[in-house]
Design a protein around this motif. Structure first.
Motif, PDB file in Angstrom:
ATOM      1  N   ASP A  26      64.019  62.944  17.828  1.00 25.42           N
ATOM      2  CA  ASP A  26      64.050  63.881  18.955  1.00 25.42           C
ATOM      3  C   ASP A  26      63.702  65.312  18.538  1.00 25.42           C
ATOM      4  OD1 ASP A  26      66.352  64.795  17.668  1.00 25.42           O
ATOM      5  OD2 ASP A  26      67.698  64.310  19.343  1.00 25.42           O
ATOM      6  N   ARG A  27      63.447  65.513  17.227  1.00 28.48           N
ATOM      7  CA  ARG A  27      63.025  66.794  16.658  1.00 28.48           C
ATOM      8  C   ARG A  27      64.079  67.896  16.788  1.00 28.48           C
ATOM      9  NH1 ARG A  27      57.883  67.219  15.063  1.00 28.48           N
ATOM     10  NH2 ARG A  27      56.582  65.406  15.393  1.00 28.48           N
ATOM     11  N   ARG A  28      65.344  67.477  16.956  1.00 34.21           N
ATOM     12  CA  ARG A  28      66.424  68.444  17.126  1.00 34.21           C
ATOM     13  C   ARG A  28      67.300  68.573  15.879  1.00 34.21           C
ATOM     14  NH1 ARG A  28      67.642  70.251  22.170  1.00 34.21           N
ATOM     15  NH2 ARG A  28      69.865  70.160  21.732  1.00 34.21           N
ATOM     16  N   SER A  51      71.003  71.105  12.464  1.00 38.54           N
ATOM     17  CA  SER A  51      70.437  71.154  13.811  1.00 38.54           C
ATOM     18  C   SER A  51      69.273  72.137  13.857  1.00 38.54           C
ATOM     19  CB  SER A  51      71.499  71.549  14.833  1.00 38.54           C
ATOM     20  OG  SER A  51      71.822  72.925  14.726  1.00 38.54           O
ATOM     21  N   ALA A  52      68.332  71.852  14.743  1.00 41.65           N
ATOM     22  CA  ALA A  52      67.198  72.761  14.938  1.00 41.65           C
ATOM     23  C   ALA A  52      67.708  74.134  15.365  1.00 41.65           C
ATOM     24  CB  ALA A  52      66.241  72.187  15.978  1.00 41.65           C
ATOM     25  N   ASN A  73      68.316  74.460  22.959  1.00 44.39           N
ATOM     26  CA  ASN A  73      67.425  73.312  23.111  1.00 44.39           C
ATOM     27  C   ASN A  73      66.133  73.406  22.306  1.00 44.39           C
ATOM     28  OD1 ASN A  73      69.097  71.837  24.964  1.00 44.39           O
ATOM     29  ND2 ASN A  73      68.626  73.441  26.447  1.00 44.39           N
ATOM     30  N   THR A 132      63.390  72.825  19.509  1.00 40.87           N
ATOM     31  CA  THR A 132      63.042  71.656  18.692  1.00 40.87           C
ATOM     32  C   THR A 132      62.092  72.080  17.569  1.00 40.87           C
ATOM     33  OG1 THR A 132      61.179  71.037  20.125  1.00 40.87           O
ATOM     34  CG2 THR A 132      63.318  70.007  20.603  1.00 40.87           C
ATOM     35  N   ASP A 171      59.427  75.004  18.540  1.00 40.07           N
ATOM     36  CA  ASP A 171      58.682  74.978  19.794  1.00 40.07           C
ATOM     37  C   ASP A 171      58.693  76.309  20.542  1.00 40.07           C
ATOM     38  OD1 ASP A 171      61.289  74.903  20.806  1.00 40.07           O
ATOM     39  OD2 ASP A 171      60.939  73.163  22.083  1.00 40.07           O
TER      40      ASP A 171
END
Length: 128
Positions: free
Chosen positions: A19-21, A36-37, A65, A67, A84
């Motif tokens: 999930d890229r997190r 965590s991201a 949120n 990522t 992102d």
């Protein structure tokens, strides 16, 4: 921190979550950290976030949120992480990632305290 033989711990695996997190980093001494991201982004070692002195350090809100878009090697000592929100100037050394993993809970609480003190939050963009 050093491995038991006195040499700096070295990453043997860096894995980006589907999930890229989160980024999971495993070191040669067996320690594994899931970072965590959001924590990686708000503690970015970049001058944009850290400034050139403690008084210039910025607290960045609105990153709950965020990522990770990319994880690219920098020589044999670090990775550059692209997020992102287009932030990609932080170079995360192995020592920095290990320290972040060892102190993640405290560092995240410090971040939450800074957000509160500066009238920022995890969901609204802003920096102070």
């Amino acid at each position: 921190m050093n491995a038991p033989n006195g040499t700096p711990a070295w990453p043997v695996e860096i894995r980006l979550a589907k999930d890229r997190r989160a980024l999971t980093v495993t070191f040669d001494d067996g320690k594994t950290f899931s970072l965590s991201a959001e924590l990686l982004r708000v503690t970015s070692p970049s001058a944009e976030v850290q400034g050139h002195s403690e008084s210039q350090r910025k607290t960045v809100g609105g990153k709950r949120n965020v990522t990770i878009l990319s994880v690219d090697p920098v020589g044999n000592y670090a990775v550059r992480i692209g997020f992102d929100d287009m932030h990609s100037t932080g170079i995360y050394s192995w020592a920095f990632l290990r320290d972040l993993g060892l102190n993640a809970e405290r560092r995240f609480q410090d971040y939450l305290d800074d957000l509160s003190a500066k009238g920022l939050d995890r969901d609204r963009p802003g920096a102070r």
